[in-house]
Design a protein around this motif. Structure first.
Motif, mmCIF file in Angstrom:
data_model
loop_
_atom_site.group_PDB
_atom_site.id
_atom_site.type_symbol
_atom_site.label_atom_id
_atom_site.label_comp_id
_atom_site.label_asym_id
_atom_site.label_seq_id
_atom_site.Cartn_x
_atom_site.Cartn_y
_atom_site.Cartn_z
ATOM 1 N N ALA A 47 0.892 -1.086 -0.020
ATOM 2 C CA ALA A 47 -0.032 0.040 -0.132
ATOM 3 C C ALA A 47 0.803 1.317 -0.025
ATOM 4 O O ALA A 47 1.918 1.222 0.619
ATOM 5 N N THR A 48 0.321 2.231 -0.613
ATOM 6 C CA THR A 48 1.151 3.605 -0.613
ATOM 7 C C THR A 48 0.934 4.209 0.716
ATOM 8 O O THR A 48 1.745 4.661 1.272
ATOM 9 N N ALA A 49 -0.237 3.924 1.517
ATOM 10 C CA ALA A 49 -0.413 4.813 2.599
ATOM 11 C C ALA A 49 -1.098 3.371 3.673
ATOM 12 O O ALA A 49 -2.285 3.204 3.607
ATOM 13 N N PRO A 50 -0.084 2.487 4.133
ATOM 14 C CA PRO A 50 -0.653 1.246 5.152
ATOM 15 C C PRO A 50 -1.523 1.758 6.152
ATOM 16 O O PRO A 50 -1.313 2.931 6.661
ATOM 17 N N ARG A 51 -2.351 1.080 6.652
ATOM 18 C CA ARG A 51 -3.254 1.390 7.881
ATOM 19 C C ARG A 51 -2.532 1.975 8.996
ATOM 20 O O ARG A 51 -1.358 1.422 9.062
ATOM 21 N N GLY A 52 -3.098 2.651 9.706
ATOM 22 C CA GLY A 52 -2.375 3.390 11.048
ATOM 23 C C GLY A 52 -2.524 4.776 11.115
ATOM 24 O O GLY A 52 -3.442 5.435 10.283
ATOM 25 N N TYR A 53 -2.069 5.413 11.973
ATOM 26 C CA TYR A 53 -2.059 6.782 11.985
ATOM 27 C C TYR A 53 -1.024 7.726 11.207
ATOM 28 O O TYR A 53 0.119 7.297 10.970
ATOM 29 N N TYR A 54 -1.907 8.714 10.945
ATOM 30 C CA TYR A 54 -1.072 9.801 10.061
ATOM 31 C C TYR A 54 -1.261 11.290 10.592
ATOM 32 O O TYR A 54 -2.276 11.161 11.143
ATOM 33 N N MET A 55 -0.444 12.168 10.360
ATOM 34 C CA MET A 55 -0.670 13.549 10.507
ATOM 35 C C MET A 55 -1.365 14.146 9.212
ATOM 36 O O MET A 55 -0.664 13.643 7.876
ATOM 37 N N LEU A 56 -2.305 14.821 9.044
ATOM 38 C CA LEU A 56 -2.839 15.514 8.095
ATOM 39 C C LEU A 56 -2.494 16.813 7.901
ATOM 40 O O LEU A 56 -2.681 17.828 8.995
ATOM 41 N N PHE A 57 -1.922 17.294 6.829
ATOM 42 C CA PHE A 57 -1.631 18.765 6.755
ATOM 43 C C PHE A 57 -2.112 19.219 5.568
ATOM 44 O O PHE A 57 -2.300 18.625 4.397
ATOM 45 N N ILE A 58 -2.557 20.641 5.448
ATOM 46 C CA ILE A 58 -3.084 21.304 4.090
ATOM 47 C C ILE A 58 -1.984 22.512 3.975
ATOM 48 O O ILE A 58 -1.742 23.261 5.213
ATOM 49 N N LEU A 59 -1.564 22.614 2.983
ATOM 50 C CA LEU A 59 -0.586 23.478 2.553
ATOM 51 C C LEU A 59 -1.004 24.668 1.621
ATOM 52 O O LEU A 59 -1.771 24.418 0.872
ATOM 53 N N ASN A 60 -0.733 25.830 2.083
ATOM 54 C CA ASN A 60 -1.274 26.954 1.228
ATOM 55 C C ASN A 60 -0.312 27.290 -0.102
ATOM 56 O O ASN A 60 0.606 26.220 -0.394
ATOM 57 N N CYS A 61 -0.791 28.141 -0.848
ATOM 58 C CA CYS A 61 0.037 28.403 -2.092
ATOM 59 C C CYS A 61 1.649 28.847 -1.750
ATOM 60 O O CYS A 61 2.261 28.564 -2.601
ATOM 61 N N GLU A 62 1.884 29.179 -0.719
ATOM 62 C CA GLU A 62 3.315 29.404 -0.390
ATOM 63 C C GLU A 62 3.998 28.492 0.234
ATOM 64 O O GLU A 62 5.173 28.460 0.572
ATOM 65 N N GLY A 63 3.238 27.221 0.250
ATOM 66 C CA GLY A 63 4.040 25.838 1.141
ATOM 67 C C GLY A 63 3.863 25.908 2.417
ATOM 68 O O GLY A 63 4.399 25.225 2.803
ATOM 69 N N VAL A 64 3.298 26.844 2.998
ATOM 70 C CA VAL A 64 3.081 26.846 4.538
ATOM 71 C C VAL A 64 1.994 25.643 4.982
ATOM 72 O O VAL A 64 0.766 25.909 4.721
ATOM 73 N N PRO A 65 2.387 24.629 5.949
ATOM 74 C CA PRO A 65 1.503 23.831 6.182
ATOM 75 C C PRO A 65 0.530 24.453 7.533
ATOM 76 O O PRO A 65 0.904 25.187 8.282
ATOM 77 N N SER A 66 -0.643 23.752 7.483
ATOM 78 C CA SER A 66 -1.537 24.105 8.727
ATOM 79 C C SER A 66 -0.998 23.139 9.959
ATOM 80 O O SER A 66 0.199 22.481 9.470
ATOM 81 N N VAL A 67 -1.547 23.197 10.877
ATOM 82 C CA VAL A 67 -1.375 22.321 12.319
ATOM 83 C C VAL A 67 -1.765 21.156 11.753
ATOM 84 O O VAL A 67 -2.920 21.018 11.289
ATOM 85 N N ALA A 68 -1.129 20.142 12.208
ATOM 86 C CA ALA A 68 -1.532 18.823 11.809
ATOM 87 C C ALA A 68 -2.768 18.363 12.476
ATOM 88 O O ALA A 68 -2.908 18.577 13.925
ATOM 89 N N LYS A 69 -3.517 17.418 12.037
ATOM 90 C CA LYS A 69 -4.559 16.859 12.653
ATOM 91 C C LYS A 69 -4.284 15.364 12.393
ATOM 92 O O LYS A 69 -3.931 14.676 11.327
ATOM 93 N N PHE A 70 -4.357 14.379 13.706
ATOM 94 C CA PHE A 70 -3.944 13.230 13.592
ATOM 95 C C PHE A 70 -5.289 12.621 13.303
ATOM 96 O O PHE A 70 -6.332 12.636 13.739
ATOM 97 N N ILE A 71 -5.156 11.560 12.277
ATOM 98 C CA ILE A 71 -6.156 10.549 11.696
ATOM 99 C C ILE A 71 -5.671 9.166 11.388
ATOM 100 O O ILE A 71 -4.415 9.056 11.700
ATOM 101 N N ARG A 72 -6.597 8.223 11.785
ATOM 102 C CA ARG A 72 -6.256 6.999 11.514
ATOM 103 C C ARG A 72 -6.918 6.381 10.259
ATOM 104 O O ARG A 72 -8.190 6.617 9.932
#
Length: 74
Positions: A47-72
Motif C-alpha cells: 500500500a501507498t499508505a498502510p493502515r495506521g496513524y497519520y498527520m494530515l496537513f493542508i499546505l497553502n499556495c506558499e507551501g506553509v503547512p497547517s497545524v497537523a490533525k492526527f487521523i487513523r
C-alpha cells in the motif's frame, strides 16, 4: 490550498525508519469552506499508505503547512 498530504509519524526509537512517508492526496472543493480529499487504499502488503496513524496537513499556495490533525486510516 495547494496540497493536502498525509505524513506517517516517525518511530522515535529507531535510527532508520522505513515506515516514514509523505503521501499527497487528490482533493477538490466541495463547498465554499470545504474540501474533499481521498485517501489511497491501505491494502497490505504494498500500500501507498498502510493502515495506521497519520498527520494530515493542508499546505497553502506558499507551501506553509497547517497545524497537523492526527487521523487513523483503517
Amino acid at each position: 490550498i495547494k496540497k493536502v498530504v498525509l505524513v506517517r509519524p516517525m518511530a522515535p526509537t529507531h535510527n532508520t525508519d522505513t515506515e516514514q512517508r509523505v503521501v499527497q492526496l487528490l482533493f477538490n472543493y466541495s463547498g465554499e469552506y470545504e474540501l474533499c480529499a481521498r485517501a489511497p487504499d491501505g491494502w497490505h502488503p504494498h500500500a501507498t499508505a498502510p493502515r495506521g496513524y497519520y498527520m494530515l496537513f493542508i499546505l497553502n499556495c506558499e507551501g506553509v503547512p497547517s497545524v497537523a490533525k492526527f487521523i487513523r486510516l483503517d
